[in-house]
Enzyme design. Structure first.
Site, PDB file in Angstrom:
ATOM      1  N   ARG A 135       3.728  14.034  -7.497  1.00  0.00           N
ATOM      2  CA  ARG A 135       3.594  13.206  -8.673  1.00  0.00           C
ATOM      3  C   ARG A 135       2.100  13.313  -9.386  1.00  0.00           C
ATOM      4  O   ARG A 135       1.168  13.641  -8.621  1.00  0.00           O
ATOM      5  CB  ARG A 135       3.862  11.905  -8.343  1.00  0.00           C
ATOM      6  CG  ARG A 135       5.039  11.491  -7.404  1.00  0.00           C
ATOM      7  CD  ARG A 135       5.339   9.826  -7.545  1.00  0.00           C
ATOM      8  NE  ARG A 135       4.550   9.062  -6.967  1.00  0.00           N
ATOM      9  CZ  ARG A 135       4.744   7.694  -6.616  1.00  0.00           C
ATOM     10  NH1 ARG A 135       5.753   7.154  -7.102  1.00  0.00           N
ATOM     11  NH2 ARG A 135       4.020   7.020  -5.823  1.00  0.00           N
TER      12      ARG A 135
ATOM     13  N   LYS B 157       4.559  12.239  -2.545  1.00  0.00           N
ATOM     14  CA  LYS B 157       5.272  11.236  -1.965  1.00  0.00           C
ATOM     15  C   LYS B 157       6.252  11.696  -0.819  1.00  0.00           C
ATOM     16  O   LYS B 157       7.021  12.614  -1.075  1.00  0.00           O
ATOM     17  CB  LYS B 157       6.184  10.725  -3.113  1.00  0.00           C
ATOM     18  CG  LYS B 157       6.825   9.260  -2.828  1.00  0.00           C
ATOM     19  CD  LYS B 157       7.463   8.568  -4.115  1.00  0.00           C
ATOM     20  CE  LYS B 157       8.242   7.641  -3.825  1.00  0.00           C
ATOM     21  NZ  LYS B 157       8.831   6.653  -4.884  1.00  0.00           N
TER      22      LYS B 157
ATOM     23  N   GLY C 234       2.528   3.869   1.656  1.00  0.00           N
ATOM     24  CA  GLY C 234       3.206   3.968   2.770  1.00  0.00           C
ATOM     25  C   GLY C 234       3.535   5.147   2.951  1.00  0.00           C
ATOM     26  O   GLY C 234       3.963   5.779   4.042  1.00  0.00           O
ATOM     27  N   ARG C 235       3.783   5.857   2.021  1.00  0.00           N
ATOM     28  CA  ARG C 235       4.187   7.418   2.297  1.00  0.00           C
ATOM     29  C   ARG C 235       3.822   8.094   1.131  1.00  0.00           C
ATOM     30  O   ARG C 235       4.188   9.786   1.000  1.00  0.00           O
ATOM     31  CB  ARG C 235       5.778   7.410   2.308  1.00  0.00           C
ATOM     32  CG  ARG C 235       6.496   6.941   0.957  1.00  0.00           C
ATOM     33  CD  ARG C 235       7.916   7.296   1.113  1.00  0.00           C
ATOM     34  NE  ARG C 235       8.597   6.479   0.246  1.00  0.00           N
ATOM     35  CZ  ARG C 235       9.940   6.389  -0.077  1.00  0.00           C
ATOM     36  NH1 ARG C 235      10.721   7.430   0.774  1.00  0.00           N
ATOM     37  NH2 ARG C 235      10.656   5.446  -0.826  1.00  0.00           N
TER      38      ARG C 235
ATOM     39  N   GLY D 110       0.915  -1.077  -0.131  1.00  0.00           N
ATOM     40  CA  GLY D 110       0.134  -0.033  -0.079  1.00  0.00           C
ATOM     41  C   GLY D 110       0.944   1.298  -0.038  1.00  0.00           C
ATOM     42  O   GLY D 110       2.040   1.308   0.042  1.00  0.00           O
TER      43      GLY D 110
ATOM     44  N   ASP E  61       8.765   5.293   8.260  1.00  0.00           N
ATOM     45  CA  ASP E  61       8.255   6.769   8.483  1.00  0.00           C
ATOM     46  C   ASP E  61       7.477   7.587   7.774  1.00  0.00           C
ATOM     47  O   ASP E  61       6.734   8.609   7.996  1.00  0.00           O
ATOM     48  CB  ASP E  61       9.386   7.555   8.977  1.00  0.00           C
ATOM     49  CG  ASP E  61      10.543   7.757   7.746  1.00  0.00           C
ATOM     50  OD1 ASP E  61      10.152   7.531   6.789  1.00  0.00           O
ATOM     51  OD2 ASP E  61      11.618   8.164   8.048  1.00  0.00           O
TER      52      ASP E  61
ATOM     53  N   ASP F  48       4.345  -4.545  -7.596  1.00  0.00           N
ATOM     54  CA  ASP F  48       3.553  -3.048  -6.762  1.00  0.00           C
ATOM     55  C   ASP F  48       4.087  -1.878  -7.598  1.00  0.00           C
ATOM     56  O   ASP F  48       3.721  -0.601  -7.256  1.00  0.00           O
ATOM     57  CB  ASP F  48       3.680  -3.052  -5.187  1.00  0.00           C
ATOM     58  CG  ASP F  48       5.286  -3.362  -4.826  1.00  0.00           C
ATOM     59  OD1 ASP F  48       5.765  -4.201  -5.389  1.00  0.00           O
ATOM     60  OD2 ASP F  48       5.867  -2.299  -4.246  1.00  0.00           O
ATOM     61  N   ASN F  49       5.272  -2.182  -8.508  1.00  0.00           N
ATOM     62  CA  ASN F  49       5.769  -0.877  -9.049  1.00  0.00           C
ATOM     63  C   ASN F  49       5.244  -0.775 -10.456  1.00  0.00           C
ATOM     64  O   ASN F  49       5.964  -0.160 -11.368  1.00  0.00           O
ATOM     65  CB  ASN F  49       7.190  -0.728  -8.875  1.00  0.00           C
ATOM     66  CG  ASN F  49       7.658  -0.511  -7.469  1.00  0.00           C
ATOM     67  OD1 ASN F  49       7.069   0.127  -6.685  1.00  0.00           O
ATOM     68  ND2 ASN F  49       8.771  -1.048  -7.028  1.00  0.00           N
TER      69      ASN F  49
HETATM   70  P1  AMP Z   1       9.113   0.841  -2.850  1.00  0.00           P
HETATM   71  O1  AMP Z   1      10.275  -0.236  -3.008  1.00  0.00           O
HETATM   72  O2  AMP Z   1       9.403   2.235  -2.814  1.00  0.00           O
HETATM   73  O3  AMP Z   1       8.333   0.577  -4.309  1.00  0.00           O
HETATM   74  O4  AMP Z   1       8.270   0.700  -1.739  1.00  0.00           O
HETATM   75  C1  AMP Z   1       7.758  -0.560  -1.302  1.00  0.00           C
HETATM   76  C2  AMP Z   1       6.775  -0.300  -0.313  1.00  0.00           C
HETATM   77  O5  AMP Z   1       7.179  -0.098   0.726  1.00  0.00           O
HETATM   78  C3  AMP Z   1       5.390   0.432  -0.660  1.00  0.00           C
HETATM   79  O6  AMP Z   1       4.419  -0.026   0.004  1.00  0.00           O
HETATM   80  C4  AMP Z   1       5.859   1.744   0.067  1.00  0.00           C
HETATM   81  O7  AMP Z   1       4.787   2.730   0.351  1.00  0.00           O
HETATM   82  C5  AMP Z   1       6.556   1.459   1.314  1.00  0.00           C
HETATM   83  N1  AMP Z   1       7.568   2.504   1.692  1.00  0.00           N
HETATM   84  C6  AMP Z   1       8.779   2.411   1.106  1.00  0.00           C
HETATM   85  N2  AMP Z   1       9.490   3.541   1.848  1.00  0.00           N
HETATM   86  C7  AMP Z   1       8.682   3.856   2.778  1.00  0.00           C
HETATM   87  C8  AMP Z   1       8.642   5.012   3.983  1.00  0.00           C
HETATM   88  N3  AMP Z   1       9.672   5.571   4.099  1.00  0.00           N
HETATM   89  N4  AMP Z   1       7.464   4.815   4.745  1.00  0.00           N
HETATM   90  C9  AMP Z   1       6.431   4.360   4.714  1.00  0.00           C
HETATM   91  N5  AMP Z   1       6.458   3.316   3.719  1.00  0.00           N
HETATM   92  C10 AMP Z   1       7.467   3.088   2.683  1.00  0.00           C
HETATM   93 MG    MG Z   2       6.663   1.289  -4.832  1.00  0.00          MG
END
Ligand code: AMP
Ligand code: MG
Length: 534
Positions: free
Chosen positions: A200, A130, A109-110, A107, A142, A278-279
């Protein structure tokens, strides 16, 4: 002109995702599972001292938004400090396969979406912040983002757009005035870094993982509702989603778009770095710029992502296969919408054929050729990729110099003896005599093929120059912009933004930005290696 436009805080937002889909409205902003819902309503968490660091004039003009002043209510809105009356901020619930394994609920997360604005052409564009603070999907993290990764996402989204690659966009880069602690290489060296937020922009940020989440949780009503929302709103040409055949054609179109997107990546030397499901955008857009990189020496095994150094799953040359694997995972989720999963197979086949065909056409374009004998040309392209991979040759420089050299040699074949060595000297980092010989042999073979073209050398050159960018966001250039910005100097970032707006133009005054990667950048963190820590 732009002063006639409102700033973002004066703009009226639509909220189709929130209004048409199922929302968790419990207002409980702590990490948790959110079964049964497409999204959670969540407010951004304010930051200390939001300040505009960069702005995309180009995207703003399209959206009909005026540039904010450095500080003030528009920047407050872009930082999540101001939520206006028409915004209904939310974080989407999705899951995904990370490095090949199902990771369950991830989901936003940020990332927090504010809603959609209406662009000057009447289309709707979602604006997502973001780094805007924790959400129910933050897990142990965080909810924030650091300046270095935000600047990289901001610059690269816009650079990709100007290269013609399907991508999400970036409107603004805002410094938060807060510090964010990151252990950049997960090696026990946490540091406080400046925080930032990117706004974004995309029609929607729905990913393969949104559908996987619903399917994996057995929420078939939610799965169908999300599919119908995406089809009605973003694939209206498919008609009303009234029966399985619409889902089948929709899946085919997702496969087709994904193939085209990855063919573009291969053509410009872009390595996404973390192609987890998820990307992967449901619209076939490049999404989630993290540990991405640009090929400097042409090397199919190259990945910038340190987390992936072991398996190299997401290396440059793997991207077409990973695209297919990811579509398989999406098909498994969408299989719940059709009576027989086999109905989705033609989509996967279409992915492969579209990729092959698009890649082939792009290679023809890069080499100034028109289609003649596809099998022979395919062999010619493969021989080039082998010769390039065997040597240490800069991909961007090779094709760009070739765009000038090949038409010149076509005009005066005797000049090949000087032109080919010059080309290799301009593009190679190092080559052995054997490597040089195999590249020169290929160039001779290519010249014979080029001689079958009927177009004039000038026309061939123009054609090649329009497919082989002179300026790409080389890894070390992004790093230089980051280091300057961290020291309070935004001029490097601004210059890069300007130059990358017209990546196919010569721009002789910016020649240094088209140079070979300097030696110092070869192994430097941020230039050669990046982590997911962002
Ligand atoms: P990503 O590798 O950036 O595609 O992130 C994978 C997952 O980790 C996604 O659900 C992001 O929302 C979550 N995520 C990455 N960095 C953070 C962060 N600093 N705080 C909260 N969630 C994060
Ligand atoms: Mg992602």
């Amino acid at each position: 002109m732009s002063s006639a436009f409102p700033t973002i805080d004066q703009t009226s937002f639509q909220n189709s995702f929130v209004e048409e889909l199922r929302g968790d409205t419990s207002n409980l902003n702590r990490p948790r599972q959110v079964p049964g819902y497409h999204y959670s309503r969540v407010e951004p968490t304010p930051v200390q001292d939001p300040r505009l660091l960069a702005w995309s004039d180009d995207l703003a003009a399209f959206l009909g938004l005026a540039k904010p002043t450095e500080r003030g209510s528009a920047v407050d809105a872009l930082a999540g400090n101001l939520v206006t009356g028409s915004m209904k901020p939310f974080a989407a619930r999705y899951g995904g396969h990370q490095f090949g394994s199902w990771a369950g609920q991830l989901g936003d997360g940020r990332a927090i979406s504010l809603g959609e604005v209406t662009a000057t052409d009447g289309t709707f564009w979602e604006i997502q912040l973001k780094g805007a603070g924790p959400t129910p999907y933050s897990r142990r993290a965080d909810g924030r983002a650091v300046l270095r990764s935000s600047l990289r996402e901001f610059l690269c989204s816009e650079a990709m757009h100007h290269l013609g690659v399907p991508t999400t966009r970036a409107l603004s880069l805002v410094g938060t005035g807060d510090l964010v602690v990151r252990d950049m290489f997960y090696n026990g060296n946490p540091q406080a870094e400046p925080g930032a937020i990117v706004a974004r922009v995309a029609p929607t940020f729905v990913r393969f993982g949104n559908f996987q989440m619903m399917a994996s949780a057995g929420e078939l009503d939610n799965l169908r509702a999300l599919a119908d929302y995406v089809i009605r709103r973003y694939y209206p040409e498919l008609g009303e989603p009234t029966g399985p055949e619409v889902y089948v054609r929709w899946f085919e179109e997702i496969c087709r778009r994904t193939a085209v997107m990855i063919a573009y990546w291969m053509s410009v030397g872009f390595v996404h770095g973390v192609m987890n499901t998820d990307n992967m955008s449901i619209l076939g857009l490049t999404i989630d710029y993290g540990p991405y990189g640009w090929l400097e020496p042409y090397d199919p095994d190259w990945t910038p992502n340190t987390t992936d150094f072991g398996s190299r799953r997401y290396a440059y040359g793997q991207q077409p296969n990973v695209g297919l694997w990811n579509l398989w995972q999406l098909a498994r989720a969408l299989a719940h919408l059709v009576p027989d999963p086999e109905l989705l197979r033609p989509g996967l086949d279409l992915y492969s054929s579209t990729f092959e065909q698009t890649r082939h056409e792009m290679m023809l374009h890069k080499l100034g050729l028109t289609s003649q004998n596809p099998e022979e040309d395919k062999a010619l392209f493969e021989a080039l990729h082998e010769a390039l991979a065997g040597a240490e040759v800069d991909m961007t420089l090779f094709f760009r110099h070739l765009s000038h050299a090949a038409p010149a040699v076509l005009r005066h074949p005797a000049s090949a003896d000087t032109a080919w060595p010059e080309l290799l000297a301009a593009a190679a980092y190092s080559t052995s005599p054997e490597e040089e010989q195999s590249l020169t042999q290929w160039l001779h073979r290519y010249l014979l093929r080029l001689q079958q073209e009927t177009a004039a050398p000038e026309a061939i050159r123009e054609r090649m120059l329009s497919a082989n960018p002179k300026y790409v966001l080389r890894n070390y250039l992004a790093q230089q912009a980051i280091e300057a910005a961290e020291a309070g100097n935004l001029s490097v970032l601004e210059r890069l933004m300007q130059v990358l707006k017209t990546p196919f133009a010569e721009q002789p005054e910016h020649e240094d930005l088209a140079a070979k990667r300097p030696d110092w950048a070869r192994e430097k963190p941020g230039c050669a290696t990046l982590s997911c820590s962002s």
